[in-house]
Each structure stands twice: as structure tokens, then as C-alpha cells.
Design an enzyme around this catalytic site. Structure first.
Site, PDB file in Angstrom:
ATOM      1  N   MET A 105       0.812  -1.217   0.000  1.00  0.00           N
ATOM      2  CA  MET A 105       0.000   0.000   0.000  1.00  0.00           C
ATOM      3  C   MET A 105       0.847   1.268   0.000  1.00  0.00           C
ATOM      4  O   MET A 105       0.305   2.362  -0.047  1.00  0.00           O
ATOM      5  CB  MET A 105      -0.909   0.007   1.235  1.00  0.00           C
ATOM      6  CG  MET A 105      -1.957  -1.095   1.260  1.00  0.00           C
ATOM      7  SD  MET A 105      -3.082  -0.999  -0.165  1.00  0.00           S
ATOM      8  CE  MET A 105      -3.814   0.619   0.095  1.00  0.00           C
ATOM      9  N   ARG A 106       2.178   1.117   0.057  1.00  0.00           N
ATOM     10  CA  ARG A 106       3.003   2.314   0.104  1.00  0.00           C
ATOM     11  C   ARG A 106       2.849   3.135  -1.172  1.00  0.00           C
ATOM     12  O   ARG A 106       2.892   4.375  -1.137  1.00  0.00           O
ATOM     13  CB  ARG A 106       4.471   1.941   0.322  1.00  0.00           C
ATOM     14  CG  ARG A 106       5.369   3.146   0.534  1.00  0.00           C
ATOM     15  CD  ARG A 106       6.787   2.764   0.888  1.00  0.00           C
ATOM     16  NE  ARG A 106       6.866   2.314   2.277  1.00  0.00           N
ATOM     17  CZ  ARG A 106       7.224   1.105   2.640  1.00  0.00           C
ATOM     18  NH1 ARG A 106       7.547   0.202   1.728  1.00  0.00           N
ATOM     19  NH2 ARG A 106       7.285   0.770   3.911  1.00  0.00           N
ATOM     20  N   ALA A 107       2.650   2.479  -2.302  1.00  0.00           N
ATOM     21  CA  ALA A 107       2.503   3.212  -3.562  1.00  0.00           C
ATOM     22  C   ALA A 107       1.283   4.134  -3.518  1.00  0.00           C
ATOM     23  O   ALA A 107       1.349   5.288  -3.972  1.00  0.00           O
ATOM     24  CB  ALA A 107       2.382   2.228  -4.714  1.00  0.00           C
TER      25      ALA A 107
END
Length: 726
Positions: free
Chosen positions: A275-277
Site C-alpha cells: 500500500m506504500r505506492a
């Protein structure tokens, strides 16, 4: 302090300039990694950035640059009173050398105070100095992995915790992390690459007019830095004012649910991991909207953010080319703005009043907001806009790939007269030998066995062979050599033990211990090192059978991937026809080695002796350039030698010479079929090398072999001598 080249005078590098500006507007974006070929002004533009950033207020005398407005400052020099004196200073650009130690980065015990006064006092490191500034790491791909982990963790958490040498300290460490690297010198590991918020590819301009402009400006600056800088003073001030306005505006930019959904659709379409993107893209889009003077995020902001935040997150292994399919991006984004008109008097967030910079609730889709000041003669970063809406990012990667292909060494494809029947090209049918110069494809790489260099080395930290390194488990101590030799490795207990017997002679009656320089002891640690893995590959006609060459290339590709994971340097020597050539000089870039391997043709005689001689020369030169890095020679052959008189005797003589020189070697035997000659095994004996059939390079194959040699009761009958799987 010498003048820096003005930020607004750099030609090209629009994406890089935009990424740097956005991450200074919103440091939560997570920093910037700049990838590019040498001579593309990467370092120049990073060093110029600090000069255009708005100055900051700090508590006077505080070593940790505490913000006076911070109600809960995390500073060991605190606490501070409400009326503590303040001062205004420029934003710091702190450069981290590649050879820095862990103590230099984190800080550690103040050695002079500890030895002279017996006090355990903390001496701040580079992370403390970089707080609220920029931490710049040139050639970040050459930095030790554990230091990269420290930097990225501090950047993500916003603080640094030090627990060592009797010191327990926690301080704020919020900075903009900027790393630059040349991909030809090696890649970052994917998990580290993902921790950088934004990544950009830079390349030299291909337009002759732009190249002329670059040279003209650089020569003008070198001839008269003061006059050249003065000519861009107005552009620099305008850029500083625009960054300050964006920093004040960013907290009020509206990111609607519709815009968040669009960002999620983009990240899902490109199949990024985790989910960092999504988080980085959202933060970057907000910063871009503030930079463009908008009160809410629109499609252009999401598009610009995706182009900077997603390309490096799509790589699954080091052989994948970075980049982004902008056609797919446009299809996913579409033309419809994600943020519809909010109800009157609100900003679309549960009826809250509009908090945009203008307060008028204007439709962001119809206006770019307040007119933004220009940064130079070309309204942006040298010949282009800093908003990065053109397609320059993808071109750099394509140009680099094309240059790599063009640089692939030529191969003599002509058959050699007098070849042995086994070396002549046969029928191009399935499994038969191919025409000379035929290029066989490789299969998917697999997990390989771990092959190491015997003994204990003292090279750079890595993950292959045993070595004395700066990190790892402590095994003892040694006398300090003085200078920087004490940094990061002081063995306090052994230092005290060395000084204790001499206290009476030194006149100590009471109080603290009396130390001298020759009392200092530094810890010795044992860890793992990286090595130079030099592949010496037989590309002759006897290797040209389609299935054999495919198997060989797959094995080498798998070993290359293993070398990448273990932080090795790699090189490639090939031999065929009447000679050998260095297809790839030793480098950290295994993806370039993989490209050379895929383009490797096969056919002709087998000049085994020439291949080994060429490998020996490469190793000799590398020993001069990098004496600490131990080599591992990997000879990939079926053991035949058919070129020149006494070819077999010469090859065995050269092999014996390499063995006498102490070269650690591995022979990957490519011979297959029922009628095996066993020549590769004989070669391994002369090299004093480990002999491994190509089918047993795989770690899974090793596991199966061990299981086959284990009795049902669990008692071993004998197992291959190896150091285990990767």
C-alpha cells in the site's frame, strides 16, 4: 564557501527538478532516488536545491535544529522555555559519504569526554545535523545495506534512536532523503528501492541545441561564478517564494474520495505491491496541487504523481527494466475529473468550510490557481516546466537501453576451418546444434546453491563469504591504528583493560582513569563479504545445441541473480573461435550482465586456454584496483579444448597456474548425454575447483540429492560437500 550552480540555470532534468521540489514541499512523500548515467548533473542540481529553499527558524544553540513552534520537541538539548531565543538560518544540505560508519550516521559516545572526564555523553551524527534539511547520498547504491536501512527507517519514522556504548538517546530526524546512482554500478535491492518515495530517470539531452546550452552555461559559470549567479538571482528568489507559498498551502489542499479512488485504480492497474505506492502517490498529488496553486487535487496532479511514484515499484527482479506505460496510465485516468463540484459553502469534506488558499470554492478543473512565478528564462527548470507534464521520463530509459544494446560486444559468427566434427554446426532441429552465431534464449532463473570463497576475507560487507567486516558479531579486539580507525568500532571494555595496569605509573591517585592513544582498542567483527564473481563462459560449437545453451544461460542467469542478492561485483569473459574477449568488465550492475548473456551467440572452436588466460588477466587487474575484494572464478564449459596446437595441455597448464595463484574457482560442467568424456572434471582438478554439473546448480536439485542419500532411518550415507542453499 564556493558558489553553487543556480538551480534555475540547470538545463533539462525537468522530472528530477519537479520531484525534488515536491518532496521539499511535503517531506512525508519520502525522498527522491535519482537514477542516471554519468555526467547528467545529478549532484549539481541536488546541491543547488538547498539555496532556493526558504530559511527556517530554530531554537538558538540547539544542536538538533528544534522548531520553536514545536510543542513537544524531541531534542536531548531540551527542554526549552516558551521564550527561548531563536535564530533563522538556511536549510542544511548534509552529504553522507559512501564510506561513512554507523556511528558517524547515528552518533555515538563522545570519545574525548569519555576518556578524559569519564562521562557518557552523546555526540550527534549526520541524522541529527540533517533534521529539517536535506540528507544527500551520492552513489547510494554503493552504500552498505545496513546504513541504507538506518537512513530509510529514520526518514519513515521521523526520529532516530541510539542505544549503544552506554548511551540511550532519541532525537527528531525529519529530513528529505535524496540519493543519486548510476545503474551501471549496481542496483538497490527492491525492498530498499520501494522505500524511496519518488524515483526519476535522468539522461543527457539528445537535442544538439540543448547540449550547446548546457556547455555554454557551464563555461560561463566556471569563468565568472558571481556574475553568472547574479544573472539568475531574480529567478532563484521567485522560485523560493513559490516553494514557500506551496509549503503553506499544502496542508489545505483537498484530496477527495473520488481522487483517492482514482489513485487506487491506478496503483491496482500497475499491480504494485503493498500500500506504500497508494500513500506516496496521494501525498505527491497533494504536493503537486499545492505547487500548481490549486486548492484540490485534479487529474493532472494524479498523473504527475503516478509518473514519479510508480515506475520503480513495478520491478519484480533486477532484470526488469524500470518505467511506466503512460498509455495505460492515460486509459486508467480517463478524461473525467475525479472531484465533482462540492456543495455550496463546503470543500467536499463532510460539510467543513472551504479551507483552500483562495477561499472562493473555485472549480479546480477550470483553473490552475494563482499565477506561479517562473524559475528562469524558460519558465521552469531549463527549457521545460517544473510541473513535469511532458513525456521526458520514459525517453531516458529507452535511450539507456538502446545504448546498452549498441555497446554489446561483437562476436565472430563465422565457422572456423578445421573444427572438430563435434564443434561443427548441425541441424537446427530441436536439440541439435545451431548454426554458428545462433543466439539461444534462457529460461526462468531459479534459486541456486551458495558457492563461497574459502577462508576468511576482509572485503566490503555483503552476503557471500566469511570475512572480517565493520558489522556482524564481535569476535575480539585489536589495537587502534589511530585516525579514523576508532570510528564506529571502539571496544570500551578492552580499552579500559589496556589502560588499567598503567595508572600508577601515570600518576593517578584518584578520580577518572588516565588514557593514552595506545590504549585504544577497536572491536573486530566477523560477518560476510561480497566478492567478485567472474564468469568464464564457453561459447564454442560444442555448446551450441539449443537445449544445452538454454540450460547454460538459465544457470548463469540464476547465478547472476544470486550475485545481485549477495551484493557481488560480476564480470563476463567469453571464448569461442580462436580467442577470448571481456564481454563485460567487472561491475555491480547484474542487469547489464544479463543483457550481455542473452545476446551471447555460440559456435566455432573451443579456445579454453585463451579463455582462462583472459580471465586470469582480468583478475590480476581487479586485484590491483580493489585488493580487498576476493574473486570467485566460475568456469562454465564442457571441458573440451580444440583451438591451436596442444590445446588440452595448454588449458591444463593455465588452470594449474590459476590454482597456484590461489584463485578460488568453480567449474560448472555443461556436458550431458550418455557418452560423457568427463573433461570438465579433469579441468576442475587442475584448477583445484569445485566441480558441479549444470543440472545441480539449483538449490532444489541439491535438496533432492541430499534426500536421495539419506537412509530411511535418518542416518546419512554421504552428502555433497557444499555450504548449503541460497
Amino acid at each position: 564557501m564556493p558558489l553553487q550552480f543556480p538551480f534555475s540555470a540547470v538545463v533539462g532534468s525537468d522530472d528530477m527538478a519537479l520531484a525534488l521540489v515536491l518532496t521539499t514541499i511535503s517531506p512525508e512523500v519520502g525522498g527522491v532516488l535519482v537514477r542516471g548515467e554519468k555526467g547528467t548533473a545529478k549532484s549539481t542540481i541536488v546541491r543547488a536545491l538547498a539555496a532556493v529553499l526558504p530559511p527556517i527558524d530554530v531554537v538558538a544553540g540547539d544542536r538538533f535544529s528544534t522548531d520553536p513552534r514545536d510543542r513537544s520537541p524531541l531534542s536531548p538539548d531540551g527542554p526549552f522555555t516558551a521564550d527561548a531565543p531563536t535564530e533563522t538560518r538556511a536549510v542544511r544540505l548534509v552529504e553522507l559519504p559512501v564510506g561513512a560508519t554507523e556511528d558517524r550516521v547515528l552518533g555515538s559516545l563522545h570519545l574525548e569526554r569519555a576518556l578524559s572526564e569519564g562521562k557518557a555523553e552523546y555526540e550527534p551524527g549526520l541524522l541529527a545535523r540533517a533534521h529539517r534539511g536535506i540528507l544527500y547520498v551520492d552513489e547510494v547504491n554503493l552504500l552498505h545495506d545496513h546504513l541504507v536501512d538506518l537512513l530509510l527507517d529514520a526518514a519513515a519514522m521521523g526520529r532516530s534512536t541510539v542505544e549503544r556504548d552506554g548511551v540511550s538517546v532519541e532525537h527528531a530526524a525529519r529530513f528529505v532523503l535524496v540519493g543519486t546512482m548510476n545503474p551501471e554500478e549496481g542496483e538497490l535491492r527492491p525492498q530498499l528501492l520501494d522505500r524511496f518515495g519518488l524515483t526519476v530517470e535522468v539522461a543527457a539531452p539528445r537535442d544538439p541545441a540543448q547540449r550547446v546550452d548546457v556547455v555554454r552555461r557551464r563555461m560561463a559559470f566556471d569563468a565568472d561564478p558571481e556574475t553568472f549567479a547574479a544573472s539568475y538571482a531574480d529567478a532563484e528568489r521567485d522560485l523560493t517564494a513559490r516553494i514557500r507559498a506551496a509549503q503553506e498551502r499544502v496542508a489545505h489542499v483537498v484530496l477527495s474520495d473520488a481522487a483517492l479512488l482514482k489513485i487506487a485504480e491506478v496503483c491496482a492497474a500497475f499491480e504494485v505491491d503493498g500500500m506504500r505506492a497508494d500513500l506516496v502517490t496521494a501525498r505527491t498529488a497533494v504536493a503537486h496541487a499545492a505547487w500548481r496553486g490549486r486548492s484540490r487535487v485534479v487529474l493532472d496532479d494524479i498523473r504527475a504523481a503516478a509518473r514519479l511514484a510508480l515506475p520503480h515499484r513495478r520491478r519484480r527482479n533486477p532484470f526488469d527494466a524500470p518505467g511506466l506505460d503512460e498509455d495505460l496510465l492515460d486509459r486508467v485516468l480517463g478524461d473525467e475529473e475525479p472531484d465533482p463540484d462540492p456543495p455550496e459553502g463546503t470543500d467536499g469534506r463532510d460539510g467543513e468550510p472551504d479551507r483552500g488558499p483562495d477561499g472562493d470554492g473555485a472549480d479546480p478543473g477550470t483553473s490552475d490557481g494563482p499565477a506561479a512565478p517562473t524559475t528562469g528564462p524558460h519558465d521552469g527548470q531549463d527549457g521545460g516546466s517544473l510541473d513535469g507534464q511532458d513525456d521526458g521520463g520514459a525517453d531516458g530509459a529507452e535511450d539507456r537501453d538502446a545504448s546498452d544494446d549498441a555497446a554489446a560486444p561483437p562476436h565472430d559468427a563465422a565457422p572456423q576451418p578445421g573444427d572438430r566434427p563435434g564443434d561443427q554446426p548441425g541441424s537446427p532441429g530441436d536439440g541439435g546444434e545451431q548454426p554458428p552465431g545462433t543466439v539461444a534464449a534462457s529460461g526462468d532463473p531459479y534459486r541456486t546453491r551458495l558457492f563461497t570463497v574459502r577462508g576468511t576475507g576482509a572485503g566490503e560487507a555483503g552476503k557471500r563469504s566469511r570475512a572480517v567486516t565493520e558489522s556482524g558479531r564481535r569476535t575480539g579486539s585489536r589495537r587502534s591504528l589511530g585516525g579514523s580507525d576508532t570510528a564506529g568500532s571502539l571496544h570500551l571494555a578492552e580499552t579500559v583493560r589496556a589502560a588499567a595496569p598503567h595508572q600508577v605509573a601515570r600518576g593517578r591517585r584518584s578520580g577518572s582513569l588516565r588514557f593514552r592513544a595506545d590504549d585504544l582498542r577497536v572491536a573486530t567483527r566477523e560477518g560476510q563479504e561480497s566478492n567478485l564473481v567472474l564468469f568464464c563462459v564457453d561459447a564454442s560449437g560444442s555448446m551450441a545445441a539449443r537445449r544445452r545453451m538454454e540450460q547454460v544461460k538459465t544457470a548463469i542467469l540464476s547465478l547472476l541473480l544470486d550475485a545481485y542478492r549477495r551484493r557481488d561485483k560480476v564480470g563476463l569473459v567469453t571464448f569461442r573461435g580462436h580467442g577470448a574477449e571481456l564481454a563485460l568488465p567487472p561491475t555491480r550492475s547484474v542487469d547489464i550482465a544479463a543483457t550481455r548473456l542473452q545476446d551471447l551467440p555460440a559456435g566455432g572452436r573451443t579456445p579454453l586456454a585463451e579463455g582462462l588466460l583472459r580471465a586470469a588477466e582480468v583478475l590480476r587487474l581487479e586485484r590491483v584496483r580493489d585488493p580487498r575484494r576476493r574473486p570467485l572464478l566460475v568456469v562454465v564449459t564442457d571441458g573440451r579444448a580444440t583451438s591451436g596446437p596442444d590445446a588440452v595441455a595448454r588449458s591444463r597448464q593455465v588452470a594449474a597456474h590459476l590454482a597456484e595463484a590461489g584463485t578460488a574457482a568453480l567449474v560448472v560442467d555443461c556436458e550431458s548425454g550418455a557418452m560423457r568424456l568427463g573433461l570438465a572434471g579433469v579441468l576442475a582438478e587442475h584448477l583445484r575447483a569445485e566441480h558441479v554439473p549444470v543440472s545441480e546448480v539449483s538449490a532444489d536439485r541439491l535438496t533432492a540429492l541430499v534426500q536421495d542419500h539419506v537412509r530411511p532411518t535418518g542416518g546419512p550415507t554421504g552428502a555433497p560437500t557444499t555450504e548449503g542453499a541460497a
